[in-house]
Design a protein around this motif. Sequence first.
Motif, mmCIF file in Angstrom:
data_model
loop_
_atom_site.group_PDB
_atom_site.id
_atom_site.type_symbol
_atom_site.label_atom_id
_atom_site.label_comp_id
_atom_site.label_asym_id
_atom_site.label_seq_id
_atom_site.Cartn_x
_atom_site.Cartn_y
_atom_site.Cartn_z
ATOM 1 N N UNK A 225 22.164 -0.401 21.140
ATOM 2 C CA UNK A 225 21.398 0.836 21.083
ATOM 3 C C UNK A 225 21.598 1.584 22.392
ATOM 4 N N UNK A 226 21.584 2.901 22.309
ATOM 5 C CA UNK A 226 21.684 3.723 23.504
ATOM 6 C C UNK A 226 20.359 3.731 24.259
ATOM 7 N N UNK A 227 20.445 3.722 25.586
ATOM 8 C CA UNK A 227 19.268 3.960 26.392
ATOM 9 C C UNK A 227 19.058 5.456 26.538
ATOM 10 N N UNK A 228 18.373 5.862 27.590
ATOM 11 C CA UNK A 228 18.165 7.286 27.839
ATOM 12 C C UNK A 228 19.522 7.957 28.012
ATOM 13 N N UNK A 229 19.795 8.973 27.187
ATOM 14 C CA UNK A 229 21.077 9.666 27.177
ATOM 15 C C UNK A 229 20.847 11.152 27.424
ATOM 16 N N UNK A 234 19.921 13.551 21.865
ATOM 17 C CA UNK A 234 19.423 12.915 20.646
ATOM 18 C C UNK A 234 19.895 11.478 20.489
ATOM 19 N N UNK A 235 20.932 11.093 21.223
ATOM 20 C CA UNK A 235 21.420 9.714 21.113
ATOM 21 C C UNK A 235 20.451 8.699 21.691
ATOM 22 N N UNK A 236 19.535 9.148 22.541
ATOM 23 C CA UNK A 236 18.611 8.231 23.207
ATOM 24 C C UNK A 236 17.867 7.336 22.216
#
Length: 256
Positions: A225-229, A234-236
């Motif tokens: 999973x993506x962290x803060x992006x 929106x990927x975050x």
Amino acid sequence: MRRAIVLVISSVLSLAVATPAYAASTVDYVALGDSYSSGVGAPGQSGTCLRSNTSYAAQWAARNDPASFQFLACGGATTDDVRTSQVPAMRAGADLVSITIGGNDAGFAPTILTCLTSSDSACAAKVAEGRAYVANTLPAELDATYDAIRAKAPDARVVVLSYPLIFDTSSILCEMSVAKRRSLNEGARVLDEMIKQRAEAAGFVYSEVRDEFTGHGVCSSRPWLNGLTIIPPQNSYHPNGSGYTSGYLPAFSGAA
């Protein structure tokens, strides 16, 4: 030992994905739901709904060659959006339907924002607010949504997928404190339990993805999973390509 077992299971599931258990060429498949079904967080997002060919739904369709594939899932969707926009757009005669829904109803984005910018106690309070919604309001929203799907596709196999626990809580260094990560994970667990309860009450198939994502949360050594992006924002806290391919796709394929 547990990690080794998870790796073995994942390998077996990967083989199952590579070799479909049945010919899907006669199946009409419809993918409904929110960003976790549209593919937000993965490469190749496009359009206002941010759909990606790396989503589990698009990958399943590419690998199984169904007779038809309607990709109606949309980033940001709520149960109301599924009922008013997605279900009416379904063609009659669907044989297979997949969906993730409920996270936006429960306040996914504002809860994450609060936990990013506020104290541990403020984060816990915001998660508690979402849990109250899940307990008191979401059941009726899910029931109405599942009823609408069944009315439009009375003979379809409907697979309702859960959400993963977003964070690894064993690492010290992370963009959120351990307390915040635990609060958010517990909120996700409570949401998943309600989704399971209402999906099974509707006679649908519930597929849990938390086992697939074990050891791959944000701040783990191999996150799915993506962290803060920052770009794109929106990927975050959405699955990355590995999360859809190695997490969601096996969970859906095993239940489809």
